[in-house]
Design a protein around this motif. Structure first.
Motif, PDB file in Angstrom:
ATOM      1  N   GLY A  54      18.317  -2.882 -17.628  1.00  0.00           N
ATOM      2  CA  GLY A  54      17.449  -2.328 -16.522  1.00  0.00           C
ATOM      3  C   GLY A  54      16.252  -3.665 -16.465  1.00  0.00           C
ATOM      4  N   LYS A  55      15.726  -3.736 -15.162  1.00  0.00           N
ATOM      5  CA  LYS A  55      14.743  -4.815 -14.750  1.00  0.00           C
ATOM      6  C   LYS A  55      13.822  -4.142 -14.075  1.00  0.00           C
ATOM      7  CE  LYS A  55      14.919  -9.029 -13.886  1.00  0.00           C
ATOM      8  NZ  LYS A  55      15.541  -9.979 -14.397  1.00  0.00           N
ATOM      9  N   VAL A  56      12.733  -3.999 -14.704  1.00  0.00           N
ATOM     10  CA  VAL A  56      11.206  -3.653 -14.792  1.00  0.00           C
ATOM     11  C   VAL A  56      10.282  -4.871 -13.825  1.00  0.00           C
ATOM     12  CG1 VAL A  56      11.468  -1.965 -15.997  1.00  0.00           C
ATOM     13  CG2 VAL A  56      10.908  -3.829 -17.087  1.00  0.00           C
ATOM     14  N   ALA A  57       9.359  -4.454 -13.925  1.00  0.00           N
ATOM     15  CA  ALA A  57       8.143  -5.749 -13.289  1.00  0.00           C
ATOM     16  C   ALA A  57       6.929  -5.548 -14.231  1.00  0.00           C
ATOM     17  CB  ALA A  57       7.668  -5.225 -12.020  1.00  0.00           C
ATOM     18  N   PRO A  58       6.279  -6.908 -14.669  1.00  0.00           N
ATOM     19  CA  PRO A  58       5.465  -6.457 -15.702  1.00  0.00           C
ATOM     20  C   PRO A  58       4.456  -6.330 -15.222  1.00  0.00           C
ATOM     21  CG  PRO A  58       6.105  -8.863 -14.842  1.00  0.00           C
ATOM     22  CD  PRO A  58       7.242  -8.058 -13.846  1.00  0.00           C
ATOM     23  N   ASP A  59       4.373  -4.962 -14.799  1.00  0.00           N
ATOM     24  CA  ASP A  59       3.345  -4.044 -14.829  1.00  0.00           C
ATOM     25  C   ASP A  59       2.749  -3.279 -15.440  1.00  0.00           C
ATOM     26  OD1 ASP A  59       5.223  -2.442 -13.827  1.00  0.00           O
ATOM     27  OD2 ASP A  59       4.929  -2.899 -11.565  1.00  0.00           O
ATOM     28  N   THR A  60       2.187  -1.878 -14.516  1.00  0.00           N
ATOM     29  CA  THR A  60       1.908  -0.488 -16.318  1.00  0.00           C
ATOM     30  C   THR A  60       3.095  -0.441 -16.242  1.00  0.00           C
ATOM     31  OG1 THR A  60      -1.017  -0.900 -14.933  1.00  0.00           O
ATOM     32  CG2 THR A  60      -0.146   1.216 -16.773  1.00  0.00           C
ATOM     33  N   TYR A  61       3.348   0.083 -15.747  1.00  0.00           N
ATOM     34  CA  TYR A  61       4.349   1.002 -15.505  1.00  0.00           C
ATOM     35  C   TYR A  61       5.737   0.682 -16.575  1.00  0.00           C
ATOM     36  CZ  TYR A  61       3.061   4.885 -12.467  1.00  0.00           C
ATOM     37  OH  TYR A  61       2.331   6.135 -11.431  1.00  0.00           O
ATOM     38  N   GLY A  62       6.325  -1.021 -16.326  1.00  0.00           N
ATOM     39  CA  GLY A  62       7.130  -1.647 -16.403  1.00  0.00           C
ATOM     40  C   GLY A  62       6.971  -2.013 -17.589  1.00  0.00           C
ATOM     41  N   ASP A  63       5.771  -2.515 -17.930  1.00  0.00           N
ATOM     42  CA  ASP A  63       4.908  -2.569 -19.532  1.00  0.00           C
ATOM     43  C   ASP A  63       5.610  -1.154 -20.307  1.00  0.00           C
ATOM     44  OD1 ASP A  63       4.603  -5.086 -19.541  1.00  0.00           O
ATOM     45  OD2 ASP A  63       2.030  -4.537 -19.131  1.00  0.00           O
ATOM     46  N   ALA A  64       5.033   0.025 -19.739  1.00  0.00           N
ATOM     47  CA  ALA A  64       5.271   1.262 -20.643  1.00  0.00           C
ATOM     48  C   ALA A  64       6.887   1.522 -20.655  1.00  0.00           C
ATOM     49  CB  ALA A  64       4.559   2.748 -19.597  1.00  0.00           C
ATOM     50  N   TYR A  65       7.964   1.285 -19.688  1.00  0.00           N
ATOM     51  CA  TYR A  65       8.900   1.612 -20.111  1.00  0.00           C
ATOM     52  C   TYR A  65       9.448   1.035 -20.854  1.00  0.00           C
ATOM     53  CZ  TYR A  65      13.268   3.428 -18.530  1.00  0.00           C
ATOM     54  OH  TYR A  65      14.558   3.571 -18.123  1.00  0.00           O
TER      55      TYR A  65
ATOM     56  N   PRO B 181      15.239  -9.607 -19.411  1.00  0.00           N
ATOM     57  CA  PRO B 181      13.588  -9.754 -18.917  1.00  0.00           C
ATOM     58  C   PRO B 181      13.054  -9.410 -17.982  1.00  0.00           C
ATOM     59  CG  PRO B 181      15.890 -11.830 -19.655  1.00  0.00           C
ATOM     60  CD  PRO B 181      16.237 -10.156 -19.193  1.00  0.00           C
ATOM     61  N   ALA B 182      12.292  -8.895 -18.014  1.00  0.00           N
ATOM     62  CA  ALA B 182      11.062  -8.051 -16.516  1.00  0.00           C
ATOM     63  C   ALA B 182      10.787  -9.647 -15.248  1.00  0.00           C
ATOM     64  CB  ALA B 182       9.488  -8.461 -17.125  1.00  0.00           C
ATOM     65  N   LEU B 183      11.208  -8.653 -14.019  1.00  0.00           N
ATOM     66  CA  LEU B 183      11.200  -9.781 -12.577  1.00  0.00           C
ATOM     67  C   LEU B 183       9.723  -9.829 -12.809  1.00  0.00           C
ATOM     68  CD1 LEU B 183      13.353 -10.213  -9.842  1.00  0.00           C
ATOM     69  CD2 LEU B 183      12.004  -7.813  -9.613  1.00  0.00           C
ATOM     70  N   VAL B 184       9.862 -11.322 -12.643  1.00  0.00           N
ATOM     71  CA  VAL B 184       7.996 -12.060 -12.164  1.00  0.00           C
ATOM     72  C   VAL B 184       8.924 -12.499 -10.452  1.00  0.00           C
ATOM     73  CG1 VAL B 184       7.592 -14.375 -12.488  1.00  0.00           C
ATOM     74  CG2 VAL B 184       8.931 -13.015 -13.933  1.00  0.00           C
ATOM     75  N   ASP B 185       7.778 -12.406  -9.662  1.00  0.00           N
ATOM     76  CA  ASP B 185       7.830 -12.459  -8.037  1.00  0.00           C
ATOM     77  C   ASP B 185       8.649 -11.791  -7.442  1.00  0.00           C
ATOM     78  OD1 ASP B 185       5.371 -14.595  -8.993  1.00  0.00           O
ATOM     79  OD2 ASP B 185       7.249 -15.755  -8.864  1.00  0.00           O
ATOM     80  N   GLY B 186       8.144 -10.207  -7.678  1.00  0.00           N
ATOM     81  CA  GLY B 186       8.893  -9.570  -7.211  1.00  0.00           C
ATOM     82  C   GLY B 186       8.645  -8.021  -6.403  1.00  0.00           C
ATOM     83  N   PRO B 187       9.071  -7.249  -6.767  1.00  0.00           N
ATOM     84  CA  PRO B 187       8.428  -5.997  -6.324  1.00  0.00           C
ATOM     85  C   PRO B 187       8.025  -5.181  -7.399  1.00  0.00           C
ATOM     86  CG  PRO B 187      11.080  -6.002  -6.085  1.00  0.00           C
ATOM     87  CD  PRO B 187      10.556  -7.330  -5.623  1.00  0.00           C
ATOM     88  N   PRO B 188       7.513  -4.310  -7.850  1.00  0.00           N
ATOM     89  CA  PRO B 188       6.593  -3.883  -8.796  1.00  0.00           C
ATOM     90  C   PRO B 188       8.096  -3.102  -9.288  1.00  0.00           C
ATOM     91  CG  PRO B 188       6.101  -1.889  -6.925  1.00  0.00           C
ATOM     92  CD  PRO B 188       6.820  -3.437  -6.548  1.00  0.00           C
ATOM     93  N   THR B 189       7.599  -2.338 -10.943  1.00  0.00           N
ATOM     94  CA  THR B 189       8.617  -1.070 -11.131  1.00  0.00           C
ATOM     95  C   THR B 189       8.660  -0.274 -10.149  1.00  0.00           C
ATOM     96  OG1 THR B 189       7.794  -2.247 -13.492  1.00  0.00           O
ATOM     97  CG2 THR B 189       9.182   0.097 -13.286  1.00  0.00           C
ATOM     98  N   ALA B 190       9.855   0.173 -10.186  1.00  0.00           N
ATOM     99  CA  ALA B 190      10.778   1.786  -9.749  1.00  0.00           C
ATOM    100  C   ALA B 190      10.266   2.772 -10.214  1.00  0.00           C
ATOM    101  CB  ALA B 190      11.692   1.879  -9.591  1.00  0.00           C
ATOM    102  N   THR B 191       9.792   4.338  -8.892  1.00  0.00           N
ATOM    103  CA  THR B 191       9.514   4.774  -9.457  1.00  0.00           C
ATOM    104  C   THR B 191      10.276   6.074  -8.660  1.00  0.00           C
ATOM    105  OG1 THR B 191       7.399   4.516  -7.608  1.00  0.00           O
ATOM    106  CG2 THR B 191       6.732   4.413  -9.665  1.00  0.00           C
ATOM    107  N   SER B 192      10.347   6.799  -9.028  1.00  0.00           N
ATOM    108  CA  SER B 192      10.718   8.243  -8.823  1.00  0.00           C
ATOM    109  C   SER B 192       9.804   9.781  -8.587  1.00  0.00           C
ATOM    110  CB  SER B 192      12.199   8.924  -9.327  1.00  0.00           C
ATOM    111  OG  SER B 192      12.981   9.971  -8.441  1.00  0.00           O
TER     112      SER B 192
END
Length: 332
Positions: A81-92, A106-117
């Motif tokens: 699954g795809k996460v961004a290199p941000d706070t939520y992504g790192d925690a995931y 691999p984390a997504l670089v230069d894209g939208p932030p990690t998904a949230t629900s």
């Protein structure tokens, strides 16, 4: 089936959940359909988040929850699954590694932030999901680790990830590889609204023999064939897929395998939050299936996992499911 390094490989939306209690009036006032899942923009997600005075924040996502259940049962699980290199992504990523799930996408670089629900839970335990897909929808074929597919008894595909075309193609590639490797490709239909968007694709997959195991609830089964007749819809689904699992809320689950049908009752428990019930049921069922248990026992293991997760807030187990399974007579 040959020996596998993993019982289940889950491929789906990597989503960080934000859960909070609301009253039914809040849903009505904000034109939110109770029990549904809708896709929202980043701005809409912030507006829904603002409705919560208190919230629990925890890693989620349908397939992620499912493999978390497999791991809690003592199974071997992996996740793509795809996460961004941000706070939520790192925690995931930390959360998945902490419970023993292999997660190396691999984390997504230069894209939208990690998904949230943002999940609004009403007093009856029903959940209404407002999902910002963010980085999760950027999954492509390049993110599919085919060595993991080869090594997994079951590759589990999350219907929610069918919206982006690139992710859909990634799913097709994973399913093709699973079949070519003599493994099982499993699919969860995820949501009745998801089916409205992707009915033709889902049926095409099944008709071409790419899917060996399907999970659906009552509403999804009926929606797939556009009928209120559950028995007829279940029969039509079973004509296309070797193993069909229909979850039926408090009534338990129906399993149809090569024309043979069994029904297994739900485990009695106090309902606090229904979030993750279907996800954990699928995890329990596939754990049993990967270990060669008969359909009724697979479903019973699924009900044990589901009953634990609906007894508390949040969509991941809070106790070791393998201990509950052992008390119920399971041994792996």
């Amino acid at each position: 089936m040959t020996d596998s390094r993993f019982d289940v490989l889950g491929i789906g939306n990597a989503i960080f959940d934000i859960l909070g209690h609301v009253h039914d009036d809040t849903l009505t006032e904000n034109n939110l359909a109770k029990g549904s899942m809708r896709l929202v923009t980043a701005e809409e997600a912030l507006a829904v988040d603002a409705l919560l005075t208190d919230a629990v924040r925890i890693s989620g996502g349908s397939a992620g929850n499912t493999v978390a259940g497999v791991a809690s049962l003592g199974g071997r699980a992996a996740f793509i699954g795809k996460v961004a290199p941000d706070t939520y992504g790192d925690a995931y990523r930390r959360d998945m590694h902490h419970i023993g799930i292999e997660f190396t996408t691999p984390a997504l670089v230069d894209g939208p932030p990690t998904a949230t629900s943002i999940i609004l839970v009403t007093p009856d335990g029903e959940r209404t999901m407002n999902t910002f897909l963010g980085a999760s929808q950027m999954l492509t074929v390049d993110d599919i680790d085919f060595d993991l597919v080869d090594a997994a008894a079951i590759t589990f595909l999350e219907g929610y990830l069918f919206d982006p075309d690139a992710a859909k193609e990634a799913f097709r590639a994973a399913a093709d590889r699973a079949n070519a490797s003599g493994r099982i490709a499993a699919l969860t239909l995820s949501d009745a609204f998801c089916i409205e968007r992707h009915r033709a694709d889902f049926l095409d997959w099944m008709d071409r023999g790419q899917i060996g195991l399907v999970f659906a609830n009552i509403a999804e089964t009926r929606a797939l064939f556009q009928t209120d007749d559950l028995d007829a819809a279940g029969k039509a689904l079973a004509e296309r897929v070797p193993t069909v699992v229909i979850t039926m809320d408090a009534k338990g689950a129906r399993v149809i395998t090569n024309g043979e049908q069994v029904e297994v009752p739900a485990q009695p428990t106090e309902v606090v939050d229904l979030t993750g019930a279907g996800d954990l049921f699928a995890g329990g069922f596939m754990m049993g299936h990967a270990r060669g248990l008969p359909p009724a026992e697979c479903a019973r293991l699924g009900t044990i996992a589901a009953s634990e997760v609906i007894s508390h807030f949040g969509a991941r187990p809070q106790v070791d499911l393998d201990e509950l399974a052992k008390k119920a007579g399971f041994s792996f």
